[in-house]
Design a protein around this motif. Structure first.
Motif, PDB file in Angstrom:
ATOM      1  N   GLU A 113      10.931   0.123   4.477  1.00 14.22           N
ATOM      2  CA  GLU A 113      10.081  -0.788   5.632  1.00 14.22           C
ATOM      3  C   GLU A 113       8.509  -0.706   4.977  1.00 14.22           C
ATOM      4  OE1 GLU A 113      10.709   1.928   8.952  1.00 14.22           O
ATOM      5  OE2 GLU A 113      12.929   1.156   8.979  1.00 14.22           O
ATOM      6  N   THR A 114       8.188  -1.800   4.475  1.00 17.34           N
ATOM      7  CA  THR A 114       6.751  -1.772   3.615  1.00 17.34           C
ATOM      8  C   THR A 114       5.622  -1.622   4.826  1.00 17.34           C
ATOM      9  OG1 THR A 114       6.980  -4.022   3.741  1.00 17.34           O
ATOM     10  CG2 THR A 114       7.416  -3.346   1.910  1.00 17.34           C
TER      11      THR A 114
ATOM     12  N   VAL B  53       4.093   4.368 -15.254  1.00 19.27           N
ATOM     13  CA  VAL B  53       4.356   3.039 -14.338  1.00 19.27           C
ATOM     14  C   VAL B  53       5.871   2.444 -14.666  1.00 19.27           C
ATOM     15  CG1 VAL B  53       3.588   0.542 -14.047  1.00 19.27           C
ATOM     16  CG2 VAL B  53       1.916   2.492 -14.495  1.00 19.27           C
ATOM     17  N   ILE B  54       6.900   2.082 -13.753  1.00 16.81           N
ATOM     18  CA  ILE B  54       7.767   1.474 -14.785  1.00 16.81           C
ATOM     19  C   ILE B  54       7.656  -0.014 -14.659  1.00 16.81           C
ATOM     20  CG2 ILE B  54       9.322   3.255 -13.758  1.00 16.81           C
ATOM     21  CD1 ILE B  54      10.459   0.994 -11.763  1.00 16.81           C
TER      22      ILE B  54
ATOM     23  N   HIS C 285      -1.535   3.471  -5.770  1.00 16.34           N
ATOM     24  CA  HIS C 285      -0.760   3.449  -7.082  1.00 16.34           C
ATOM     25  C   HIS C 285      -0.200   4.982  -7.234  1.00 16.34           C
ATOM     26  CE1 HIS C 285      -2.542   0.047  -8.102  1.00 16.34           C
ATOM     27  NE2 HIS C 285      -3.794   0.221  -8.298  1.00 16.34           N
ATOM     28  N   LEU C 286       0.371   5.321  -5.877  1.00  8.96           N
ATOM     29  CA  LEU C 286       1.090   6.749  -5.859  1.00  8.96           C
ATOM     30  C   LEU C 286       2.461   6.698  -6.474  1.00  8.96           C
ATOM     31  CD1 LEU C 286      -0.214   7.819  -2.438  1.00  8.96           C
ATOM     32  CD2 LEU C 286      -1.052   8.548  -4.619  1.00  8.96           C
TER      33      LEU C 286
ATOM     34  N   ASP D 256       1.100  -3.924  -8.286  1.00  3.63           N
ATOM     35  CA  ASP D 256       1.968  -2.818  -8.139  1.00  3.63           C
ATOM     36  C   ASP D 256       2.736  -2.875  -6.839  1.00  3.63           C
ATOM     37  OD1 ASP D 256       2.914  -0.337  -8.054  1.00  3.63           O
ATOM     38  OD2 ASP D 256       1.024   0.837  -7.957  1.00  3.63           O
ATOM     39  N   LEU D 257       3.995  -2.890  -7.169  1.00  2.00           N
ATOM     40  CA  LEU D 257       4.779  -3.036  -5.676  1.00  2.00           C
ATOM     41  C   LEU D 257       4.799  -1.782  -4.919  1.00  2.00           C
ATOM     42  CD1 LEU D 257       7.686  -5.296  -7.536  1.00  2.00           C
ATOM     43  CD2 LEU D 257       6.026  -5.838  -5.577  1.00  2.00           C
ATOM     44  N   GLY D 258       4.339  -0.579  -5.774  1.00  2.00           N
ATOM     45  CA  GLY D 258       4.134   0.452  -5.109  1.00  2.00           C
ATOM     46  C   GLY D 258       2.836   0.891  -4.370  1.00  2.00           C
ATOM     47  N   ARG D 259       2.198  -0.328  -4.097  1.00  2.00           N
ATOM     48  CA  ARG D 259       0.694  -0.384  -3.610  1.00  2.00           C
ATOM     49  C   ARG D 259       0.954  -0.232  -2.072  1.00  2.00           C
ATOM     50  NH1 ARG D 259      -1.924  -6.078  -4.399  1.00  2.00           N
ATOM     51  NH2 ARG D 259      -0.643  -7.352  -2.939  1.00  2.00           N
TER      52      ARG D 259
END
Ligand code: ATP
Ligand code: MG
Length: 335
Positions: A172-173, A259-260, A284-285, A297-300
């Protein structure tokens, strides 16, 4: 007694291959769903072309990347060359056009990061999101689909990981957890990193497909049928891969520095991307590089609360895969 203990400690993870594959099979959309989707796309195309005769429709996201489970919404991209009109206006106009046909719940979301029209088709029962000129998503959809054709274990793993993420509510973004797109990239990367590798790095091979979209050059090897049975030297099974995936994200990933990157098929450093500190809302966690928009960064979306939730869920899943007598049920227990 000694014998019994050994059996318990060294259980064979492979006994879970059959139930995991059964879950995978049960999630695959039946053929008639594809037919209905195509029926809806044909209707949309007809309506869009009345207003914009040169416009083209593309399917993207899970309905086209082969990672879609049964009863998913479909994602449609309308490619329009209208230099003099901004996206929000096109979205409003599109919503008007679709509203006047037989479509239901038509909503124009003009202020979203990606502006879209949402609607539901009462004939097929399918819901759909329509965006304008988001051609990078069409290209990354092709990349994912091409990866899926190389080794069947990717699609199996990604279905199981997506199903877990939805069941545990970490997909759930808007609540700071990861998108389906991010999870599929994590699966591709995991299989690229296996030794022997299960997947190659398509962007690191000869270019057979090349487009430039929004100034981003997208080039990769797409003749995947030529790769033969690429992953054949690696005999890992689906149960081993599910266990390994969760173990990696629970106990092995270097959240502070790594970072992957599917683009390079390797792990790169936060330092080299300048992702070491918070900039604006990007913290960027957990870092997952977009294969084409490399500054992305898709983790943002992950914040200091949701990173905890995510990591606890990875640990829970890893522990279940390691110890639970019935991981195929326990893993997907609703949160
Ligand atoms: P689901 O089955 O959950 O609908 P999905 O594959 O459609 O999964 P979404 O996360 O809804 O995944 O994204 C739809 C598509 O939009 C992705 O396949 C991808 O092409 C694109 N996309 C989504 N998020 C991003 C992003 N942050 N950056 C670039 N492209 C994205
Ligand atoms: Mg989708």
């Amino acid at each position: 007694r000694m014998y019994k203990r050994q059996v318990i400690c060294r259980r064979d993870i492979n006994v879970f291959n059959v139930p995991f594959l059964a879950i995978y099979e049960s999630l695959i959309p039946p053929e008639e769903e594809k037919l209905k989707q195509n029926q809806l796309v044909a209707l949309l195309e007809k309506l869009v072309n009345k207003e914009w005769p040169a416009a083209k429709l593309y399917l993207y996201g899970s309905c086209a990347n082969s990672f879609g489970v049964s009863k998913s919404d479909i994602d449609v991209c309308v490619a329009i060359e209208e230099a003099d009109m901004d996206k929000a206006k096109i979205i409003m106009k599109l919503a008007d056009i679709l509203q006047s046909d037989n479509l239901q719940n038509v909503q124009a979301l003009t202020r979203a990061r990606v502006p879209i029209v949402k609607l539901m088709d009462p004939v097929t029962g399918i819901s759909c999101d329509i965006c304008i000129n988001n051609l990078l998503a069409v290209v990354n959809t092709k990349l994912l689909r091409d990866y899926a054709l190389i080794d069947p274990r990717l699609r199996q793993l990604a279905f199981i990981i997506k199903h877990w993420a939805k069941s545990r509510r970490v997909n759930e973004t808007y609540h700071g957890t990861l998108s389906s797109y991010a999870y599929v990239l994590m699966c591709i990367h995991y299989l690229q990193m296996r030794r022997p590798a299960i997947l190659p790095c398509l962007q690191d091979m000869d270019t057979t497909y090349c487009v430039t979209v929004d100034d981003v050059n997208c080039a990769f090897f797409d003749k995947v049928e030529k790769l033969g049975d690429f992953g054949r030297h690696n005999k890992e099974t689906i149960a081993q891969l599910v266990r390994g995936f969760f173990h990696y994200w629970a106990y092995c990933h270097d959240y502070a520095n790594a970072v992957i990157s599917v683009r390079t098929g390797s792990i790169i450093s936060k330092r080299e991307k300048d992702w070491t500190r918070r900039i604006g809302l990007d913290r960027h966690l957990i870092c997952i590089e977009d294969p084409f928009e490399t500054s992305h960064d898709l983790g943002r979306v992950v914040d200091k609360y949701s990173i905890k939730v995510l990591r606890e869920e990875f640990e829970r899943a890893a522990d279940i895969m390691q110890n639970d007598p019935n991981p195929c049920n326990k893993l997907f227990e609703p949160y």
